[in-house]
Design an enzyme around this catalytic site. Structure first.
Site, PDB file in Angstrom:
ATOM      1  CB  VAL A 145      -0.962   0.009   1.221  1.00  0.00           C
ATOM      2  CG1 VAL A 145      -0.200   0.105   2.533  1.00  0.00           C
ATOM      3  CG2 VAL A 145      -2.001   1.109   1.098  1.00  0.00           C
ATOM      4  CG  HIS A 146       2.066   5.327  -2.175  1.00  0.00           C
ATOM      5  ND1 HIS A 146       2.158   6.016  -3.348  1.00  0.00           N
ATOM      6  CD2 HIS A 146       2.800   6.027  -1.277  1.00  0.00           C
ATOM      7  CE1 HIS A 146       2.905   7.093  -3.165  1.00  0.00           C
ATOM      8  NE2 HIS A 146       3.301   7.118  -1.915  1.00  0.00           N
ATOM      9  CB  ILE A 147       0.476   5.371   3.837  1.00  0.00           C
ATOM     10  CG1 ILE A 147       0.239   3.931   4.284  1.00  0.00           C
ATOM     11  CG2 ILE A 147      -0.147   6.373   4.799  1.00  0.00           C
ATOM     12  CD1 ILE A 147      -1.211   3.534   4.367  1.00  0.00           C
TER      13      ILE A 147
END
Length: 167
Positions: A145-147
């Site tokens: 995931v790319h927060i």
């Protein structure tokens, strides 16, 4: 056998077993990977080749991952495979996630899916898939995931808290 010889034999056996079981996993935000921004694929491959399995964030075009695979194969002399997610993002700015792995170490089992974010907690929904280590037969799920970084800790908190529901 003397105690010292037995200890050395034990250490050598332990080291050999540990060395055979080594499995290197990484995750890398490649910052707009695939845009025409003069990324040096050979330099990326130098780092990526140190891993058996790598998750990639900020993949702008899935073709960039295929190009990296080709460079890795030339560099390492072994086959690599890759999979990319669909485009993720709430606006016109969208990116993909990717997984890339050595085919002599990892087998893709299936189940590649982006998280169904019914609460719209993520700007870019997490992506996961199922794999198998070929040396041990162990199956594993890997997610990336790319927060959203934002301007403050409060900008990041909603996505980080939503990871609890995701897991």
């Amino acid at each position: 056998i003397k105690k010292t010889q037995l200890a050395v034999l034990f250490l050598l056996t332990t080291f050999a077993t540990t060395a055979l079981a080594e499995f290197r996993v990484g995750s890398w935000n490649l910052l707009h990977f695939g845009w025409n921004n003069a990324k040096d694929y050979n330099a990326v491959a130098v780092i990526a080749s140190q891993f058996d399995f790598l998750a990639v964030q900020e993949l702008m075009k899935p073709a960039a991952l295929a190009r990296l695979r080709d460079v890795l194969e030339q560099r390492t002399g072994v086959a690599w495979n890759q999979i990319a997610s669909g485009a993720e993002g709430r606006s016109t700015y969208q990116e993909h996630y990717g997984f890339i792995w050595r085919t002599d170490k990892v087998k893709y089992i299936g189940g590649a899916v982006s998280y169904l974010d019914t609460r719209d907690a993520f700007a870019r929904e997490p992506f996961s898939a199922l794999f198998q280590r070929l040396d041990t037969g162990d199956e594993f799920a890997f997610a990336t995931v790319h927060i959203r970084f934002g301007d403050s800790r409060a900008d990041r908190s909603p996505e980080i808290l939503a990871l609890g529901e995701y897991w």
